[in-house]
Motif scaffolding. Structure first.
Motif, PDB file in Angstrom:
ATOM      1  N   UNK A 120     -50.244 -62.558   2.830  1.00 11.93           N
ATOM      2  CA  UNK A 120     -49.341 -61.441   3.101  1.00 11.93           C
ATOM      3  C   UNK A 120     -49.471 -61.033   4.565  1.00 11.93           C
ATOM      4  N   UNK A 121     -48.346 -61.013   5.269  1.00 16.17           N
ATOM      5  CA  UNK A 121     -48.370 -60.599   6.664  1.00 16.17           C
ATOM      6  C   UNK A 121     -48.699 -59.104   6.761  1.00 16.17           C
ATOM      7  N   UNK A 122     -49.677 -58.733   7.592  1.00 15.18           N
ATOM      8  CA  UNK A 122     -50.047 -57.326   7.704  1.00 15.18           C
ATOM      9  C   UNK A 122     -49.048 -56.481   8.488  1.00 15.18           C
ATOM     10  N   UNK A 123     -47.989 -57.101   9.017  1.00 17.02           N
ATOM     11  CA  UNK A 123     -47.025 -56.373   9.844  1.00 17.02           C
ATOM     12  C   UNK A 123     -45.816 -55.921   9.027  1.00 17.02           C
ATOM     13  N   UNK A 124     -45.138 -56.866   8.329  1.00 10.58           N
ATOM     14  CA  UNK A 124     -43.953 -56.513   7.552  1.00 10.58           C
ATOM     15  C   UNK A 124     -44.000 -57.028   6.115  1.00 10.58           C
ATOM     16  N   UNK A 125     -45.158 -57.494   5.687  1.00 11.91           N
ATOM     17  CA  UNK A 125     -45.387 -57.915   4.298  1.00 11.91           C
ATOM     18  C   UNK A 125     -44.564 -59.123   3.870  1.00 11.91           C
ATOM     19  N   UNK A 126     -44.129 -59.943   4.825  1.00 10.61           N
ATOM     20  CA  UNK A 126     -43.630 -61.245   4.391  1.00 10.61           C
ATOM     21  C   UNK A 126     -44.783 -61.945   3.681  1.00 10.61           C
ATOM     22  N   UNK A 127     -44.486 -62.570   2.535  1.00 11.43           N
ATOM     23  CA  UNK A 127     -45.536 -63.085   1.662  1.00 11.43           C
ATOM     24  C   UNK A 127     -45.328 -64.576   1.410  1.00 11.43           C
ATOM     25  N   UNK A 128     -46.399 -65.324   1.623  1.00 14.43           N
ATOM     26  CA  UNK A 128     -46.368 -66.780   1.483  1.00 14.43           C
ATOM     27  C   UNK A 128     -47.243 -67.217   0.317  1.00 14.43           C
ATOM     28  N   UNK A 129     -46.813 -68.278  -0.365  1.00 16.97           N
ATOM     29  CA  UNK A 129     -47.643 -68.914  -1.390  1.00 16.97           C
ATOM     30  C   UNK A 129     -48.789 -69.673  -0.726  1.00 16.97           C
ATOM     31  N   UNK A 130     -49.739 -70.112  -1.533  1.00 17.36           N
ATOM     32  CA  UNK A 130     -50.904 -70.817  -0.985  1.00 17.36           C
ATOM     33  C   UNK A 130     -50.551 -72.192  -0.415  1.00 17.36           C
TER      34      UNK A 130
END
Length: 374
Positions: free
Chosen positions: A105-115
């Motif tokens: 999870x990006x700490x800036x805008x919460x774009x979220x990536x799978x593993x």
């Protein structure tokens, strides 16, 4: 300003019997460091640590390799993967340190990536008609496991780590290094050049003096063997007595025979993985430059399976870890003094001892990588 690359080329042009230490400019030149980052750390395999530290899905470690932020993790299918640690939105770094996570999870805008690096979701992007979630994938980085070690490289053309290190397996295959369990891991920053610390590991000539209060008395110069190195690594060996039981083969160890039951290998895998491998335990340093005058150190270690299963394992290892901490403190003092001396106008390299053969081979390796760019 002195041309460090030219000085090094002249320095390594003599046979080992006439060799001197590398010139000070090789350690203190900012320009030379940039060449090392571009032509060594950006090109060769770099050790992240032990695979056993990333044993569960979501276990991860982050690093910067030649200024490139990288994540190494165990994915949902149990595979080791490495990828860019930079968000594909506004380019923040994503994860920090080590840990376990279900997703990235990006700490800036919460774009979220799978593993696996694919984009799972991005808040408030529905009004951008050009946005397509499926087109986002964190760039992958080459990653390999070899004898329990995890390596990454930024070089798509590099031969596999296993092929480059096959001669290491020939040397120490009977130790079963891949079965050793890591029981501690730390990071440090010391005020010295990365090559000073690498060279300090590569020779045991300094042990009786630098380590007089710890392992120096156990280190017999006449029993140290320093053969010529190979293209991807060098090594030397020391025979240990029974003062430190965990350094010897456990009675349950049937793999090692004769003198090898008390033989320690000190392996220097280029550019900067340094392994002390004994029949009972191992410890290692993985080094990365942090400017010319500092080195980032990953420091870890553990035990062979026989000692892990021994009823007195924790007692043995507590003693060993205390000893390693004391040895590290001594090495820190010695290597920081060397760097301060290298920065002096009076610094001039002296001739190498026959016990510093690995240092000569390391200089040849550094020179070969740098000269290929000139």
């Amino acid at each position: 300003m002195k041309d460090a690359a030219r000085e090094l080329k002249d320095n390594v042009a003599v046979p080992f019997e006439q060799a001197r230490a590398m010139p000070p400019s090789v350690y203190t030149s900012e320009e030379f460091l940039e060449q090392e980052l571009s032509h060594i750390f950006s090109q060769d395999w770099f050790c992240v640590g032990r695979a056993s530290a990333l044993c569960n899905p979501g276990d991860y470690v982050t690093l910067e390799l030649a200024k490139q932020p990288i994540i190494v993790l165990r994915d949902a299918e149990g595979q080791l993967k490495a990828m860019s640690n930079v968000c594909l939105h506004r380019m923040s770094t994503l994860l920090e340190g080590r840990g376990n996570t279900r997703s990235i999870v990006c700490p800036y805008h919460a774009w979220t990536y799978n593993l696996d690096g694919s984009l799972r979701g991005a808040p408030a992007m529905t009004l951008n008609v050009g946005f397509c979630k499926d087109s986002y994938q964190l760039p992958q980085v080459r990653c390999e496991e070899w004898l329990g070690w995890v390596f990454v490289t930024l070089n798509a053309e590099a031969p596999s780590a296993a092929s480059q290190l096959s001669k290491v397996e020939d040397l120490i295959g009977d130790y079963g290094m891949e079965t050793y369990t890591e029981t501690f891991f730390e990071t440090h920053v010391w005020d010295t050049n990365w090559k000073v610390l690498a060279e300090n590991f590569m020779e045991s000539y300094h042990l009786p003096v630098c380590h007089a209060n710890t392992v120096g008395a156990l280190s017999k110069l006449e029993e140290m063997v320093c053969p010529p190195g190979e293209a991807a690594f060098n090594f030397h060996t020391i025979l240990k007595d029974d003062t430190l039981k965990i350094a010897l083969a456990h009675p349950d160890n049937t793999r090692l025979k004769g003198e090898r039951r008390r033989m320690t290998y000190l392996l220097a895998i280029y550019p900067s993985l340094l392994i002390t491998l004994t029949p009972g335990y191992f410890w290692y340093l993985s080094l990365h430059p942090h400017g010319v005058g500092q080195v980032q150190i990953s420091f870890g270690g553990g035990m062979s399976p026989e000692f892990v299963d021994d009823p007195d394992a924790q007692m043995h290892f507590a003693h060993l870890k205390s000893l390693l901490d004391d040895v590290n403190a001594e090495d820190k003092g010695c290597t920081e003094k060397v760097y301060r001396g290298l920065c002096s106008k009076a610094a001039k390299p002296g001739h190498l001892s026959h016990l510093e053969r690995p240092n000569y081979d390391f200089a040849q390796y550094i020179n070969s990588r740098i000269q290929n760019t000139h």
